[in-house]
Design a protein around this motif. Structure first.
Motif, mmCIF file in Angstrom:
data_model
loop_
_atom_site.group_PDB
_atom_site.id
_atom_site.type_symbol
_atom_site.label_atom_id
_atom_site.label_comp_id
_atom_site.label_asym_id
_atom_site.label_seq_id
_atom_site.Cartn_x
_atom_site.Cartn_y
_atom_site.Cartn_z
ATOM 1 N N PHE A 50 -9.414 23.767 0.513
ATOM 2 C CA PHE A 50 -9.987 22.436 0.522
ATOM 3 C C PHE A 50 -9.676 21.706 1.824
ATOM 4 N N VAL A 51 -10.509 20.742 2.144
ATOM 5 C CA VAL A 51 -10.269 19.859 3.282
ATOM 6 C C VAL A 51 -10.180 18.432 2.756
ATOM 7 N N ARG A 52 -9.150 17.733 3.199
ATOM 8 C CA ARG A 52 -8.919 16.343 2.806
ATOM 9 C C ARG A 52 -8.734 15.506 4.067
ATOM 10 N N ILE A 53 -9.409 14.381 4.134
ATOM 11 C CA ILE A 53 -9.244 13.467 5.257
ATOM 12 C C ILE A 53 -8.249 12.381 4.847
ATOM 13 N N GLU A 54 -7.113 12.341 5.523
ATOM 14 C CA GLU A 54 -6.044 11.412 5.152
ATOM 15 C C GLU A 54 -6.211 10.111 5.941
ATOM 16 N N ASP A 55 -7.154 9.307 5.472
ATOM 17 C CA ASP A 55 -7.542 8.076 6.154
ATOM 18 C C ASP A 55 -7.004 6.841 5.426
ATOM 19 N N ILE A 56 -5.688 6.769 5.294
ATOM 20 C CA ILE A 56 -5.076 5.630 4.601
ATOM 21 C C ILE A 56 -4.333 4.714 5.562
ATOM 22 N N ASP A 57 -4.491 4.922 6.854
ATOM 23 C CA ASP A 57 -3.803 4.098 7.845
ATOM 24 C C ASP A 57 -4.822 3.619 8.882
ATOM 25 N N PRO A 58 -5.677 2.655 8.502
ATOM 26 C CA PRO A 58 -6.761 2.210 9.388
ATOM 27 C C PRO A 58 -6.339 1.833 10.803
ATOM 28 N N ASP A 137 5.320 -9.946 0.029
ATOM 29 C CA ASP A 137 5.914 -9.570 1.322
ATOM 30 C C ASP A 137 7.010 -8.519 1.157
ATOM 31 N N ALA A 138 6.769 -7.561 0.281
ATOM 32 C CA ALA A 138 7.774 -6.531 0.007
ATOM 33 C C ALA A 138 7.164 -5.146 0.102
ATOM 34 N N SER A 139 7.979 -4.203 0.480
ATOM 35 C CA SER A 139 7.601 -2.791 0.364
ATOM 36 C C SER A 139 8.083 -2.300 -0.994
ATOM 37 N N LEU A 140 7.589 -1.153 -1.392
ATOM 38 C CA LEU A 140 7.992 -0.559 -2.664
ATOM 39 C C LEU A 140 8.715 0.747 -2.343
ATOM 40 N N ARG A 141 9.946 0.865 -2.812
ATOM 41 C CA ARG A 141 10.760 2.050 -2.532
ATOM 42 C C ARG A 141 10.991 2.865 -3.793
ATOM 43 N N HIS A 173 5.025 2.399 -0.826
ATOM 44 C CA HIS A 173 3.956 1.423 -0.576
ATOM 45 C C HIS A 173 4.480 0.440 0.456
ATOM 46 N N ARG A 174 3.751 0.323 1.550
ATOM 47 C CA ARG A 174 4.242 -0.433 2.681
ATOM 48 C C ARG A 174 4.076 -1.935 2.499
ATOM 49 N N LYS A 175 4.871 -2.685 3.241
ATOM 50 C CA LYS A 175 4.831 -4.140 3.169
ATOM 51 C C LYS A 175 3.475 -4.693 3.599
ATOM 52 N N ASP A 176 2.795 -3.954 4.481
ATOM 53 C CA ASP A 176 1.480 -4.401 4.955
ATOM 54 C C ASP A 176 0.353 -4.058 3.981
ATOM 55 N N GLY A 177 0.704 -3.505 2.828
ATOM 56 C CA GLY A 177 -0.289 -3.211 1.796
ATOM 57 C C GLY A 177 -0.845 -1.802 1.829
ATOM 58 N N LEU A 178 -0.432 -0.996 2.811
ATOM 59 C CA LEU A 178 -0.944 0.369 2.912
ATOM 60 C C LEU A 178 -0.090 1.320 2.076
ATOM 61 N N ALA A 180 1.905 4.681 1.385
ATOM 62 C CA ALA A 180 2.700 5.549 2.245
ATOM 63 C C ALA A 180 2.207 6.989 2.170
ATOM 64 N N TYR A 181 2.379 7.703 3.276
ATOM 65 C CA TYR A 181 1.955 9.105 3.362
ATOM 66 C C TYR A 181 2.580 9.939 2.256
ATOM 67 N N ASN A 182 3.884 9.789 2.024
ATOM 68 C CA ASN A 182 4.559 10.641 1.048
ATOM 69 C C ASN A 182 3.995 10.461 -0.357
ATOM 70 N N LEU A 183 3.562 9.261 -0.693
ATOM 71 C CA LEU A 183 2.944 9.048 -1.997
ATOM 72 C C LEU A 183 1.575 9.716 -2.065
ATOM 73 N N ALA A 184 0.717 9.407 -1.097
ATOM 74 C CA ALA A 184 -0.662 9.880 -1.147
ATOM 75 C C ALA A 184 -0.747 11.396 -1.102
ATOM 76 N N VAL A 185 0.069 12.027 -0.261
ATOM 77 C CA VAL A 185 -0.020 13.477 -0.114
ATOM 78 C C VAL A 185 0.399 14.183 -1.404
ATOM 79 N N VAL A 186 1.419 13.666 -2.081
ATOM 80 C CA VAL A 186 1.859 14.277 -3.341
ATOM 81 C C VAL A 186 0.800 14.092 -4.429
ATOM 82 N N VAL A 187 0.291 12.874 -4.561
ATOM 83 C CA VAL A 187 -0.716 12.607 -5.595
ATOM 84 C C VAL A 187 -1.953 13.472 -5.379
ATOM 85 N N ASP A 188 -2.400 13.587 -4.138
ATOM 86 C CA ASP A 188 -3.645 14.315 -3.883
ATOM 87 C C ASP A 188 -3.466 15.829 -3.939
ATOM 88 N N ASP A 189 -2.325 16.337 -3.480
ATOM 89 C CA ASP A 189 -2.101 17.775 -3.613
ATOM 90 C C ASP A 189 -2.032 18.167 -5.084
#
Length: 309
Positions: A50-58, A137-141, A173-178, A180-189
């Motif tokens: 499969f090919v996935r485009i990891e476009d979560i960081d505009p 104004d918080a990140s999620l850890r 989940h980042r403070k800027d609302g984006l 995080a890579y580690n979350l998205a990659v695990v969920v999508d894989d």
């Protein structure tokens, strides 16, 4: 934790691999190594790729890069299965997983600044873990209650992480609302049913964090296989950040042959007269992952020239 509608892939013994570039620039030779290695590993195992485009960081994305990445893969004969998955279209799923983790007290809001973390030698000390802070104004850890200090790489063997890095509560989940890579990659894989992740050695470090998140979600982690990386003539890793030149569309057969040699694979005697499809078919039929250089470090590659193979 249940899948909560996150996974649509039936559990089978079928091999599933993937290539997941970010559209922060065009593909370069280092990208081709990762794409080709994962492609040949999947096809030689009669599996899906499969090919996935990891476009979560505009802010890091380059206009038109996603479409050029897909066109380049096709130009090099690396045809994928199914539909391309775009992470930018999966925000609802990520939010659902974050909500589940928060409801189960597996993550928490953090207001710490980078300056404060730097005062602790750059390692987050869990300061906000038990403060029940608001989301504004918080990140999620992720609360890493059971750190993963090592993992088995199918190519490199047992790889150990720095204890402070492995045990740190990391941002999902980042403070800027984006997201995080580690979350998205695990969920999508997990969603795509990936059974083995073949990728570059520059992603060895976050693997222990991703496995820890798999465990928190109650999901089985895939196997991991990290490939050697490519350097330019100055000894710098070929990357988009280092302005690696885009893959040429003029000599795909020769560059594919060079990539196969980089991965330690043999070439047919008449490869220069072959089509791209024929060369890739040869590569699949003769693929031997044991021939890939066994090193987590960078492997030198000098800039492509027509007589370099």
């Amino acid at each position: 934790m249940t899948d909560s509608g996150c996974s649509t892939t039936l559990m089978t013994n079928r091999y599933v691999g993937r290539f997941a570039p970010s559209p922060s620039g065009d593909l370069h030779f280092g990208s081709l190594i990762a794409a080709l290695g994962s492609f040949l590993q999947a096809r030689s195992n009669r599996g899906d790729w499969f090919v996935r485009i990891e476009d979560i960081d505009p802010p890091r994305e380059v206009a038109g890069a996603a479409s050029r990445i897909l066109a380049t893969l096709e130009h090099y004969g690396l045809h994928w299965d199914g539909e391309v998955l775009y992470q930018s279209q999966r925000s609802d799923i990520y939010r659902q997983i974050l909500h589940q983790l928060y409801q189960q007290n597996r993550c928490y809001y953090c207001h710490c600044t980078r300056a404060r973390i730097q005062q602790s030698d750059g390692v987050y000390d869990g300061h906000c873990r038990n403060l029940s802070l608001p989301s504004q104004d918080a990140s999620l850890r992720l609360h890493v209650a059971q750190p993963v200090y090592q993992f088995h790489d199918k190519h490199l063997g047992i790889l150990k992480a720095e204890p402070a890095f492995a045990s740190e509560d990391f941002i999902i989940h980042r403070k800027d609302g984006l997201f995080a890579y580690n979350l998205a990659v695990v969920v999508d894989d997990h969603f795509q049913g990936v059974t083995e992740i073949v990728r570059g050695a520059d992603l060895i470090q976050p693997t222990v964090r991703q496995i820890a998140l798999y465990h928190q979600l109650g999901w089985k982690e895939p196997d991991y296989f990290h490939l050697p990386l490519a350097l330019d003539h100055l000894g710098h890793k070929l990357s988009k950040q280092n302005h690696a030149p885009p893959l040429s569309l003029d000599h795909p057969l020769t560059i594919l042959a060079e990539a196969m040699l980089f991965l330690g694979q043999p070439l047919p005697d008449d490869w220069q007269d072959a089509s791209i499809e024929a060369l890739l078919t040869w590569g699949i039929d003769h693929w031997d992952h044991n021939r890939i250089p066994v090193t987590p470090e960078l492997t030198t590659h000098f800039p492509f020239s027509n007589d370099s193979v």
